[in-house]
Write a protein that holds these residues in place. Sequence first.
Motif, PDB file in Angstrom:
ATOM      1  N   GLY A   1       0.604  -5.788  -2.048  1.00 58.43           N
ATOM      2  CA  GLY A   1       1.179  -4.546  -2.539  1.00 58.43           C
ATOM      3  C   GLY A   1       2.237  -4.747  -3.594  1.00 58.43           C
ATOM      4  O   GLY A   1       3.219  -4.012  -3.649  1.00 58.43           O
TER       5      GLY A   1
ATOM      6  N   PRO B   1       6.275  -5.133  -0.929  1.00 59.47           N
ATOM      7  CA  PRO B   1       6.464  -4.675   0.438  1.00 59.47           C
ATOM      8  C   PRO B   1       7.535  -5.481   1.159  1.00 59.47           C
ATOM      9  O   PRO B   1       7.719  -6.671   0.898  1.00 59.47           O
ATOM     10  CB  PRO B   1       5.094  -4.904   1.079  1.00 59.47           C
ATOM     11  CG  PRO B   1       4.143  -4.893  -0.059  1.00 59.47           C
ATOM     12  CD  PRO B   1       4.892  -5.546  -1.180  1.00 59.47           C
TER      13      PRO B   1
ATOM     14  N   THR C   1       1.936  -0.904   2.128  1.00 63.12           N
ATOM     15  CA  THR C   1       0.718  -1.648   1.830  1.00 63.12           C
ATOM     16  C   THR C   1       0.333  -1.625   0.358  1.00 63.12           C
ATOM     17  O   THR C   1      -0.542  -2.379  -0.066  1.00 63.12           O
ATOM     18  CB  THR C   1      -0.457  -1.078   2.646  1.00 63.12           C
ATOM     19  OG1 THR C   1      -0.538   0.340   2.415  1.00 63.12           O
ATOM     20  CG2 THR C   1      -0.261  -1.333   4.134  1.00 63.12           C
ATOM     21  N   ALA C   2       0.952  -0.757  -0.432  1.00 65.61           N
ATOM     22  CA  ALA C   2       0.599  -0.638  -1.844  1.00 65.61           C
ATOM     23  C   ALA C   2       1.787  -0.089  -2.615  1.00 65.61           C
ATOM     24  O   ALA C   2       2.597   0.669  -2.069  1.00 65.61           O
ATOM     25  CB  ALA C   2      -0.604   0.289  -2.019  1.00 65.61           C
TER      26      ALA C   2
ATOM     27  N   THR D   1       4.682   4.377  -3.607  1.00 66.52           N
ATOM     28  CA  THR D   1       4.320   3.438  -2.541  1.00 66.52           C
ATOM     29  C   THR D   1       3.374   4.111  -1.561  1.00 66.52           C
ATOM     30  O   THR D   1       3.416   5.327  -1.363  1.00 66.52           O
ATOM     31  CB  THR D   1       5.560   2.949  -1.775  1.00 66.52           C
ATOM     32  OG1 THR D   1       6.258   4.081  -1.219  1.00 66.52           O
ATOM     33  CG2 THR D   1       6.499   2.159  -2.669  1.00 66.52           C
TER      34      THR D   1
ATOM     35  N   ALA E   1      -4.412   1.759  -1.431  1.00 64.76           N
ATOM     36  CA  ALA E   1      -4.054   1.559  -2.833  1.00 64.76           C
ATOM     37  C   ALA E   1      -3.470   2.839  -3.407  1.00 64.76           C
ATOM     38  O   ALA E   1      -3.794   3.939  -2.954  1.00 64.76           O
ATOM     39  CB  ALA E   1      -5.281   1.132  -3.648  1.00 64.76           C
TER      40      ALA E   1
END
Length: 203
Positions: free
Chosen positions: A60, A73, A101-102, A114, A144
């Motif tokens: 991420g 992250p 996570t992204a 995010t 994503a």
Amino acid sequence: AGGAAAATLGGHQNAVIQAVFSADGRSILTASGDGTARLWEADGGVETKVIGDWTGKIGGTARSPDGRSIVRPGPGNGAGVVDAGSGAQEMVLSGHSAPVTAATFSPDGRRILTGSKDGTARLWDAGTGREIAVMRGARAPIKAVAFNGDGSQAMVLSDTGTMRLYDVFATLRDLAAHAKTTLPRRLTWDQRRQFLLRLAVED
């Protein structure tokens, strides 16, 4: 020519999870399972910087358009914004209730988007780290996030395979209209009075 490698970026001690070019194409950011991120010259593959303690979901990671900042992250359920030159952490984006996570920067570098395992995407002011808006609806971990070319739309992809498209400017206008009637003393506007810099939206 003929598909030959222009350079080999060697140095990581574990699998490389992500590689990102800078906006000008002159450098490359890699993040690895060895717990480090590294910066390289794109021309020749010379390593220029090692950033350690790269915790959290390595994939991420994103770099600002001007190349000066990196968002990654961690720690915890936050996202850290790191100075690309020194490797020092500038701020932590805190608000998610599960790991990030992204992440990505808007094309103008003013905002960060995010995504998290908590099923939300969040928009942040890149200069102050303040949360601007929460984009809900995925109800599944986010895989994503991305902006379109002018930063007016945000795409959020969840684990269910569903993609959601958000109109960023319309979202901010709606939040501003609501906040002006309910929370007038808590608002801070930028000079063009288009974006709220202090507003966290919760259900």
